[in-house]
Design a protein around this motif. Structure first.
Motif, short mmCIF file in Angstrom:
data_model
loop_
_atom_site.label_atom_id
_atom_site.label_comp_id
_atom_site.label_asym_id
_atom_site.label_seq_id
_atom_site.Cartn_x
_atom_site.Cartn_y
_atom_site.Cartn_z
N ILE A 250 0.86 -1.17 0.00
CA ILE A 250 0.00 0.00 0.00
C ILE A 250 0.90 1.23 0.00
CG2 ILE A 250 -1.95 -1.11 1.17
CD1 ILE A 250 -1.05 0.12 3.76
N ASP A 251 0.32 2.38 -0.15
CA ASP A 251 1.11 3.61 -0.21
C ASP A 251 1.59 4.00 1.19
OD1 ASP A 251 2.32 5.89 -1.07
OD2 ASP A 251 0.48 7.07 -1.24
N VAL A 252 2.83 3.65 1.51
CA VAL A 252 3.42 3.98 2.81
C VAL A 252 4.79 4.62 2.57
CG1 VAL A 252 2.22 2.23 4.17
CG2 VAL A 252 4.37 1.64 3.03
N LYS A 253 5.20 5.49 3.49
CA LYS A 253 6.50 6.14 3.38
C LYS A 253 7.61 5.25 3.94
CE LYS A 253 4.74 10.88 3.60
NZ LYS A 253 4.77 12.18 4.34
N GLN A 254 7.26 4.42 4.93
CA GLN A 254 8.26 3.57 5.56
C GLN A 254 7.74 2.14 5.63
OE1 GLN A 254 9.27 3.08 10.05
NE2 GLN A 254 10.54 4.78 9.38
N GLY A 255 8.56 1.18 5.20
CA GLY A 255 8.16 -0.21 5.25
C GLY A 255 8.09 -0.73 6.68
N LYS A 256 7.26 -1.73 6.89
CA LYS A 256 7.09 -2.34 8.21
C LYS A 256 7.28 -3.85 8.10
CE LYS A 256 5.58 1.66 9.82
NZ LYS A 256 6.42 2.51 10.68
N LEU A 257 7.84 -4.42 9.16
CA LEU A 257 8.09 -5.86 9.22
C LEU A 257 7.69 -6.37 10.59
CD1 LEU A 257 9.50 -8.51 8.15
CD2 LEU A 257 11.62 -7.59 9.12
N VAL A 258 6.92 -7.46 10.61
CA VAL A 258 6.51 -8.08 11.88
C VAL A 258 6.84 -9.56 11.83
CG1 VAL A 258 4.60 -8.62 13.44
CG2 VAL A 258 4.65 -6.41 12.27
N LEU A 259 7.48 -10.06 12.89
CA LEU A 259 7.73 -11.49 13.05
C LEU A 259 6.94 -11.98 14.26
CD1 LEU A 259 10.24 -10.53 11.33
CD2 LEU A 259 11.49 -12.40 12.39
N GLY A 260 6.17 -13.03 14.05
CA GLY A 260 5.40 -13.61 15.15
C GLY A 260 5.95 -14.97 15.54
N PHE A 261 6.26 -15.14 16.81
CA PHE A 261 6.80 -16.41 17.32
C PHE A 261 5.80 -17.07 18.26
CE2 PHE A 261 10.54 -14.07 16.11
CZ PHE A 261 11.48 -15.02 15.74
N ARG A 262 5.61 -18.36 18.13
CA ARG A 262 4.87 -19.14 19.12
C ARG A 262 5.79 -19.41 20.31
NH1 ARG A 262 -0.76 -19.62 18.15
NH2 ARG A 262 -1.07 -19.79 15.89
N VAL A 263 5.20 -19.42 21.51
CA VAL A 263 5.97 -19.67 22.73
C VAL A 263 5.40 -20.92 23.40
CG1 VAL A 263 6.61 -18.78 25.00
CG2 VAL A 263 6.47 -17.22 23.05
N ASN A 264 6.22 -21.92 23.57
CA ASN A 264 5.78 -23.19 24.18
C ASN A 264 5.79 -23.05 25.70
OD1 ASN A 264 5.04 -25.80 24.63
ND2 ASN A 264 7.00 -26.69 24.07
N LEU A 265 4.92 -22.16 26.19
CA LEU A 265 4.86 -21.87 27.62
C LEU A 265 3.48 -21.31 27.93
CD1 LEU A 265 6.99 -21.88 30.03
CD2 LEU A 265 7.13 -19.42 29.67
N LYS A 266 2.73 -21.97 28.78
CA LYS A 266 1.40 -21.48 29.12
C LYS A 266 1.49 -20.28 30.06
CE LYS A 266 -1.09 -25.77 28.31
NZ LYS A 266 -2.05 -26.79 28.84
N SER A 267 0.43 -19.48 30.08
CA SER A 267 0.45 -18.19 30.77
C SER A 267 0.68 -18.29 32.27
CB SER A 267 -0.85 -17.43 30.50
OG SER A 267 -1.96 -18.15 31.01
N TYR A 414 5.37 -10.94 8.35
CA TYR A 414 4.43 -10.03 7.67
C TYR A 414 5.19 -8.79 7.23
CZ TYR A 414 -0.05 -7.85 6.59
OH TYR A 414 -1.11 -7.28 5.93
N LYS A 415 5.12 -8.48 5.94
CA LYS A 415 5.83 -7.33 5.39
C LYS A 415 4.84 -6.33 4.80
CE LYS A 415 9.69 -10.36 4.04
NZ LYS A 415 10.43 -10.93 2.89
N LEU A 416 5.12 -5.08 5.01
CA LEU A 416 4.31 -4.01 4.44
C LEU A 416 5.25 -3.04 3.72
CD1 LEU A 416 1.45 -2.58 4.31
CD2 LEU A 416 2.23 -1.26 6.28
#
Length: 423
Positions: A250-267, A414-416
């Motif tokens: 999409i029309d953005v001035k700055q790119g964004k990057l998100v990495l999501g990790f699963r954690v093998n640990l209950k709350s 996820y990249k934007l």
């Protein structure tokens, strides 16, 4: 500061922190319910409840009442905790010591919150269509504001992809379409359902008398038929089977990057304090691996930070970087994880423990921070004070952090970025 927790009835409690070091008191009423398609109706409802009630049926009469309470203020908020939607009404008021005629300002504000929750402004047995439509527009504006703030937007989109099929994928306000479809009957049913089934926590910070407040709430509850069922635990997935990757343009001035990790640990695992420390060593303060290397040394990102979502057993890493650096940033983030796994983080660990302890102890510096600390634990079975958490943080060992590093697995990238120009 010590806290006191009092169970009024099944699913309803009062958590109080007695302190005379503040000039203001903070009183909040929180309702936690499972995230579902009712999220939009609940959000519209909270917005409605925050403006009027049966006793003060107009904005003018409500503002006059708040003015008479020495300029008290009412603040609504909606947030997610694990896979629950939490609705909060908070009152900030002057401490009783400063009232001119000995009036209990805090108790009057607590009564006002209860009046807004239990006795809303109704017309012909339901909510006004004019009021509902007005609040729907406000909620839609909030959703659009989040979309316009690209750092929030890309995190939300990454969560939708990562937690697809899980309740957590639902936004705190629901979706635009769901908000537009909400009608007066939906809002009224949401109100009835929340009073009957939601987990309710009242937090009181300051010199207010929690026993007096508990007695008042108990009296109000006599008119309500409660059918409370304990909240379900969040969907728990130990590890990612494969990495999902998505690029949005999409029309953005700055790119964004998100990495999501699963954690093998209950709350509720005893290692959660160590996982918080690991996340801080990995991507917390300026001493962290990601800040010092991915951002500063290699200049791959404008910012790079990690956040641990304990209730949902996930770690989200957010970066602001140009598209040509995104793959390099991903590789270096994973490389820094491997460095931690090899045990090379002694300096970062020492800095993190000092920083986290300072942060936890600073919660006691303001009534709104203290109130937030406790109501953010509304979905937990056991509540901890900031002091208890600081003590656990101080006891975290290097071996525990090493174990935590082995418990995370990459799930989503996820990249934007802006559309590519045609040659």
């Amino acid at each position: 500061m010590d806290f006191e927790q009092k169970e009024i009835t099944d699913g309803i409690s009062v958590v109080s922190v007695k302190s005379d070091q503040f000039k203001t008191n903070e009183i909040s009423v929180c309702l936690a319910t499972e995230l579902s398609d009712n999220a939009s109706a609940n959000a519209v409802l909270l917005s409605l409840l925050s403006r009027k009630c049966e006793k003060y049926p107009s904005l003018l009469s409500m503002n006059r009442r708040l003015s008479n309470l020495y300029g008290a203020s009412i603040t609504p908020a909606v947030f997610k905790s694990g896979e629950c939607q939490v609705l909060r009404l908070s009152a900030t008021c002057l401490d009783d010591r400063f009232s001119i005629d000995g009036e209990s300002i805090s108790f009057e504000c607590a009564k006002l919150l209860c009046q807004m929750l239990f006795h809303p402004h109704l017309e012909n047995g339901g909510f006004s269509s004019h009021d509902v439509e007005a609040e729907k527009r406000i909620i839609l504006q909030k959703i659009e504001a989040e979309e316009n703030e690209k750092r929030t937007y890309v995190l939300r989109k990454a969560e939708e992809l990562m937690f697809e099929g899980e309740p957590y994928a639902i936004g705190r306000f629901g979706s635009k379409k769901q908000v537009k479809d909400v009608n007066c009957e939906d809002v009224f049913n949401a109100w009835k359902n929340l009073l009957s089934t939601a987990k309710i926590m009242i937090t009181v910070v300051g010199t207010a008398n929690p026993d007096e407040l508990s007695a008042y709430i108990t009296e109000e509850l006599n008119n309500i038929s409660r059918n409370y069922k304990p909240l379900k635990k969040a969907v728990f997935i130990e590890k990612a089977d494969k990495v999902k990757e998505y690029m949005e343009r999409i029309d953005v001035k700055q790119g964004k990057l998100v990495l999501g990790f699963r954690v093998n640990l209950k709350s509720d695992d005893e290692l959660t304090s160590a996982m918080r420390t690991f996340t801080d060593v990995f991507g917390g303060g300026p001493y962290s691996k990601l800040f010092a290397n991915v951002r500063e040394k290699m200049s791959l990102c404008y910012y790079c930070s990690a956040r641990y979502n304990r209730q949902k057993s996930a770690i989200m890493i957010q970066c602001g970087c140009n598209e040509e650096n995104m793959d390099k940033a991903v590789n270096e983030i994973l490389n820094q994880l491997e460095i931690i796994k090899k045990g090379d983080f002694d300096e970062e660990l020492a800095s993190s423990k000092i920083s986290l302890s300072d942060t936890l102890n600073s919660v006691n510096d303001a009534p709104d921070l203290l109130s937030a600390w406790y109501y953010m634990q509304i979905t937990d079975d056991e509540i901890k004070s900031p002091e208890m958490s600081a003590k656990l943080n101080s006891g975290v060992t290097k071996e525990q952090v090493l174990k935590c590093a082995s418990l995370i697995s990459l799930d989503t990238i996820y990249k934007l970025s802006s559309p590519k120009e045609e040659k």
